[in-house]
Design an enzyme around this catalytic site. Structure first.
Site, PDB file in Angstrom:
ATOM      1  N   GLY A 109       0.817  -1.206   0.000  1.00 36.67           N
ATOM      2  CA  GLY A 109       0.000   0.000   0.000  1.00 36.67           C
ATOM      3  C   GLY A 109       0.851   1.257   0.000  1.00 36.67           C
ATOM      4  O   GLY A 109       0.559   2.214  -0.723  1.00 36.67           O
TER       5      GLY A 109
ATOM      6  N   ASN B  87       4.523  -9.136   0.051  1.00 35.60           N
ATOM      7  CA  ASN B  87       3.731 -10.339   0.316  1.00 35.60           C
ATOM      8  C   ASN B  87       2.643 -10.576  -0.720  1.00 35.60           C
ATOM      9  O   ASN B  87       1.889 -11.555  -0.623  1.00 35.60           O
ATOM     10  CB  ASN B  87       3.136 -10.302   1.737  1.00 35.60           C
TER      11      ASN B  87
ATOM     12  N   HIS C  38      -5.219 -10.025   6.947  1.00 35.10           N
ATOM     13  CA  HIS C  38      -4.757  -8.630   6.976  1.00 35.10           C
ATOM     14  C   HIS C  38      -5.379  -7.815   8.096  1.00 35.10           C
ATOM     15  O   HIS C  38      -4.669  -7.258   8.925  1.00 35.10           O
ATOM     16  CB  HIS C  38      -5.029  -7.939   5.636  1.00 35.10           C
TER      17      HIS C  38
ATOM     18  N   GLU D  41       3.968  18.470  -3.333  1.00 35.00           N
ATOM     19  CA  GLU D  41       3.449  19.097  -2.128  1.00 35.00           C
ATOM     20  C   GLU D  41       3.261  18.092  -0.984  1.00 35.00           C
ATOM     21  O   GLU D  41       3.562  18.387   0.174  1.00 35.00           O
ATOM     22  CB  GLU D  41       2.117  19.791  -2.423  1.00 35.00           C
TER      23      GLU D  41
ATOM     24  N   ASP E 133      -4.440  33.440 -13.099  1.00 34.21           N
ATOM     25  CA  ASP E 133      -4.251  31.989 -13.173  1.00 34.21           C
ATOM     26  C   ASP E 133      -5.580  31.242 -13.021  1.00 34.21           C
ATOM     27  O   ASP E 133      -5.669  30.056 -13.363  1.00 34.21           O
ATOM     28  CB  ASP E 133      -3.227  31.502 -12.145  1.00 34.21           C
TER      29      ASP E 133
ATOM     30  N   ARG F 109      -0.893  37.232  -2.631  1.00 31.39           N
ATOM     31  CA  ARG F 109      -0.023  37.516  -3.770  1.00 31.39           C
ATOM     32  C   ARG F 109       0.138  39.028  -3.944  1.00 31.39           C
ATOM     33  O   ARG F 109       1.203  39.511  -4.278  1.00 31.39           O
ATOM     34  CB  ARG F 109      -0.644  36.946  -5.055  1.00 31.39           C
TER      35      ARG F 109
END
Lengths: 675, 675
Positions: free
Chosen positions: B166, B195, B270, B421, B479, B530
């Protein structure tokens, strides 16, 4: 494949044709004084070859279902796409290009899904366009496997995607491309713009991957070291890619900002205008003598893809005519699904299914109710295409009609996504964008975090996509705070155009599923319990009102106090109300499974459910209290959870954190006693 | 390296020793009736070799700075870790193991950061532990490069991590491991539990990667095909890994649930108890004759690592004594930093820096103010360790004292993370957990989505980590909506223990940075503009009150109306107040840069800022309105944005969406006119 006029004697050279894209990009960015010229100038030659010699599309009908899909995953290079669409003959005028990045224009800073002008998906958040492309290619493959018949390849198109370094650094590229390899999406062809530059500069300092080797490890067909400025090399690579039955990555060496003599090859071309001087110098270098936003007639004629596009679609329509004659039912069904229409008898079918669920009240987890709803609705909806990020048995997303899709058996309707929440959601977005399917995908609510920005893009695009988010609170129990969502319902609620349902029992769950299925213009999050919840009693009006997002579940007349709850806390509120009623208080219980739906109801309806005259209000939700202030007001109270949970059996946690009828009743009495 | 007693004549066999771990895991899960026995039983042999022969640690002092770090990235196998800690001699009693997954126990379902008992990080959300391990290994490498001197390797330890399928499917593994390769973290050694099983079953259907080839593409040293049940093979692999100066991936073929005769190798082991019958059968298979939660004395003796651990630390203390004698200033600084203490003169230094910023008011973007604050504070704080996800020039995270770290020059304090990120944030968490640093990382606020669950784990762990999130609204402009955060401030606010600052000018920005630096027990999000914002005027009391999260910025006496705002909308609120004051209204402006800090103030202070008597309230924030209802009440109004933005110049967007003094004043007048 379009017959290429590129070898005609008088045709403008390929370089001239590509330079038209370069000039439009640098001029539009310069005029907007904002934007990204570097990528369009770097990828112009590749785009020219692909769109001239390979892309099968019809600018006169951007919704032609069998068009090739083109995804600009490195969406900051939006002017490349706008230039291509404009020149090819889509409904995107030169005036719109002049208005690049201006209010109300069809040419926003990053491409936004808009089939009117041929924009297939919203890109910009890096890596996600690539995942959308994987979804589109998958949808094509499985739709073809389902509907095509010998002699009738009615679903048969390629999906092309442009990628930058940023897309390939993002983790979602790993998730999506691993699956594309596993699923052997041979008609997915990606172009990696290997220009060696990202915003911080030369990528060598932070991107040392051997990308070809990485993609070979995913089972892709990789074409390394293609000169992205050599049209013959690009064309040969595309031919090779189309001939291979694995997904292909064409690694194109390019120069960012190519043509800008003093800036090309540098990050300075990436995200800012070149400046008037450099634009002028680029004109000289490119030999581009035309003023901004002018393209000479011979180039325009060359680029115009409308004639070829109309012919391509006509050829396909002919195929469809034959297909319809030989396979009328299949053809009708394909047309319905491609149109995104629900079956003609959907309403009566869904009504009957809801009635059957209402008639069979059971105490069960709402994730189990979700599976019951799926089993009820799915027989009418072959377009349901679901999966789970490796939690199939927990999310209960595999219904009785599910068939697991594999590379060898692509005609399935269920996907094992592995532990890849973000990739799954981006792929589901791509499936929804492709058409023919209503996609849904499951994970634990807490891991909606991993997928969050893909859910956001679904909301921004307004596409139908259903997130099945189970294990919705401390009710998850022993797995502990890493797996217990607390703030997630609230964080999904605040996302514009995301509809969040947190149903309290099987009936509300089925209504939520139906609402999600019927919602054409946005995604839905179904927030479901791990643990069992009892069924609530409703009359016909209450049943009808569930879809309004909130309704009076219990209590008649004007109450002394209103308890508002959602999901697993509705039964708790009802029990608390019983305690208070036994003491002579008039208590109303409002079930609010979908806050946003309720807020969109008429003022009259909202006032009827939550009368302004009743200031004594108590909201109960085993999660973030923040959004409930709006409904209880400054005189009200909230039983919520504004901290992380603990690892323990669920019942102990509910007790510990105050989610018992007795504790809720204590707070209610305080409210009732207040003057 | 610990001298191994494993070849002593009477020592229990390695298999017996590993079986102690298996038995504890299966018995604890059985008792809790909840949990994950498969992974501990599958990785027990690997763990036994690593902890017996290699891991250098001191159970008597889990905070020994030079200990090897051990990260269980596949955190669902928590019982393996608890077994190891218990048997090694950490402060984790057998009673705690019996209380696995019970309320208040130190043995939650997934490991939670708790140095008292040796748990190095919180894991469970897959892939993130791996990114933490990369951060720890990086911290070790750069701290060593900074502080070690010839003959004095005072920082010199390995970082080991266990990973499952995972972890390797998750995208964050791509981001973190690509960087680990680029940075050549040679002392990072990872064990892949290959496994072949994940929750949905045999991973072949959804995980076809050639993982060794993939990691070679990242520049790792890969040891494929190691038998994870052969201690000699595992030991040899670790030796080889330690001898290589690249990060190592040891791919261990294992059988999930090994020892459970009827279930091993299957996903049924599991995430659920084996069941009493299978536990009994496993006892037979393993030859484990002891009752649950009993480990025979000879095995206990063998496992006990306290003597060796005390000796290891003593050896290091001796080294430190010599180091302190030869390099007293370095030693003092290293000790201070490892203790997580700010410099002794920090307060006076920070006071002076704030005063200097207050004395130099400038109209500027708060992201620029953030850089000014960094430049002001960083000279006193060499522990600041920052970076950006490929937005250095936009986030303005590179201060005058920044030195970019590379594989060849590891003694840096700045990281180019590339477009990663989530990986960045997980790595920053690992750096914070390692100690010696205060990490910070920049991206656009909208892309906090990508990193969200790593921010959540920082909040859950309560570690100091600073997210520099710029371009915080539609003020980002052209943007467009993909890059314009709308709901992000709200979605971070609702995360428990996440402190969110949205400062309005340079002074508030500097206070926010200081608060983040001084906050030892949780992460901070600095939400920055900004675009330029004007400086506000404050007297000394107002300056002091900024750190309380909200304060009266303008207006004296009891007002007719309160305007509440944060960030770029504070100046707007002040302008609106000026308009209203000119009409004779008494208007108060409250600046609320940090909602949570304000809510933690005394009731008196909160009442003083927002008097209950003033019901006419108007909140202004260019973002989600949802959280402001709490502050304006049901009679108040909110100028917010509950939809996605548009691509256009910022000024036009503010105008279009109603964020002008005139439009705010119109609403204010409506409120003032209401009875």
């Amino acid at each position: 494949m379009v017959t290429s006029p590129s070898n005609a004697v008088d045709a403008p050279s390929r370089r001239e044709r590509a330079n038209a894209l370069r000039a439009l990009a640098m001029d539009a960015v310069q005029k907007a004084n904002s934007g990204h010229p570097g990528m369009p100038m770097g990828m112009a030659d590749i785009a020219e070859v692909l769109w001239t010699d390979f892309l099968c599309h019809n600018p006169q009908n951007p919704r032609w279902p069998n068009r090739d899909r083109f995804v600009l995953s490195n969406g900051h290079g939006s002017m490349l796409l706008y230039g291509l669409l404009h020149l090819s003959g889509y409904g995107l005028s030169m005036e719109e290009l002049r208005q690049f990045r201006q209010f109300g224009a069809k040419t926003p800073g990053h491409p936004e899904f808009d089939l009117d002008i041929g924009v297939e998906t919203t890109t910009g958040p890096l890596g996600q366009g690539l995942s959308n492309a994987v979804g589109m290619a998958l949808a094509e493959k499985t739709l073809a496997a389902t509907f095509n018949r010998p002699g009738f390849p009615v679903v048969d198109h390629y999906t092309y995607a442009f990628l930058g370094d940023g897309c390939l650094m993002e983790g979602i590229s790993h998730e999506a491309c691993s699956l594309a390899g596993t699923w052997q999406l041979g008609k997915l062809i990606c172009f990696y713009d290997d220009n060696g530059i990202s915003i911080d500069g030369d990528v060598a300092g932070w991107f040392g991957d051997d990308t070809p080797a990485r993609f070979e490890a995913y089972g892709w067909h990789v074409l390394p070291g293609v000169d992205g400025h050599d049209p013959d090399a690009v064309g040969a690579a595309i031919e090779a890619a189309r001939a291979d039955d694995r997904p292909s990555l064409i690694c194109c060496k390019t120069v960012i900002g190519k043509g800008a003599p003093n800036k090309q090859g540098s990050e300075s071309t990436h995200g800012a205008p070149l400046g008037a001087d450099e634009v002028a110098a680029a004109r000289d270098t490119l030999g581009w003598e035309w003023p901004p936003f002018e393209v000479p007639a011979d180039l325009r004629e060359f680029w115009d893809a409308t004639t070829a596009g109309v012919a391509s679609e006509a050829e396909w329509q002919e195929l469809m005519t034959g297909y319809t004659a030989e396979h009328p039912e299949l053809a009708a069904e394909l047309k319905r699904r491609l149109a995104g229409e629900l079956p003609a008898d959907w309403n009566s079918f869904a009504d009957a299914a809801l009635a059957a669920i209402a008639a069979d009240p059971q105490k069960e987890a709402t994730r189990k109710s979700s599976l019951r709803a799926l089993n009820a609705f799915a027989p009418a909806l072959p377009e349901l295409f679901g999966g789970s990020a490796d939690l199939t048995g927990s999310n209960l997303t595999l219904h009785n009609g599910s068939v697991v899709l594999t590379a060898q058996e692509p005609a399935g309707n269920y996907l094992h996504f592995g532990v890849r929440e973000f990739g799954m959601t981006g792929i589901l977005n791509g499936i929804a964008l492709h058409g023919g399917y209503i996609p849904y995908g499951g994970t634990f609510l807490v891991f909606a975090d991993y997928a969050r920005n893909a859910l956001r893009l679904a909301a921004l695009m307004g596409i139908r996509q259903i997130a099945v988010l189970t294990h919705d609170s401390i009710g998850l129990g022993e797995d502990g705070p890493t797996h217990q969502p607390v703030e997630h319902v609230a964080s999904l609620q605040v996302m514009p155009n995301m509809r969040v349902w947190r149903p309290c029992d099987a009936f509300e769950t089925a209504v939520a599923w139906r609402d999600a299925i019927e919602r054409p213009n946005g995604p839905t999050s179904l927030v479901l319990t791990r643990q069992g919840v009892p069924p609530q009693q409703r009359d016909a009006q209450q049943c009808a009102d569930v879809s309004r997002g909130a309704y009076v579940l219990r209590g008649t007349g004007m109450p002394d106090l209103i308890l508002i709850a959602s999901g697993s806390e509705v039964a708790l509120a009802v029990s608390a109300a019983e305690l208070l009623e036994a003491e002579g208080h008039a208590v109303r219980v409002v079930s609010m499974p979908c806050m946003k739906q309720f807020l969109e109801q008429s003022e009259d309806y909202r006032e009827a459910v939550l009368p302004a005259a009743v200031a004594r209000r108590l909201a109960v939700e085993a999660g973030s209290p923040h959004l409930w202030h709006r409904f209880v007001g400054q005189d009200g109270r909230i039983v919520g959870l504004d901290r992380f949970g603990e690892s323990a059996p669920a019942a102990e946690l509910f007790e510990h954190f105050g989610f018992t009828p007795e504790k809720v009743a204590v707070l209610a009495r305080e409210l009732l006693a207040a003057t």
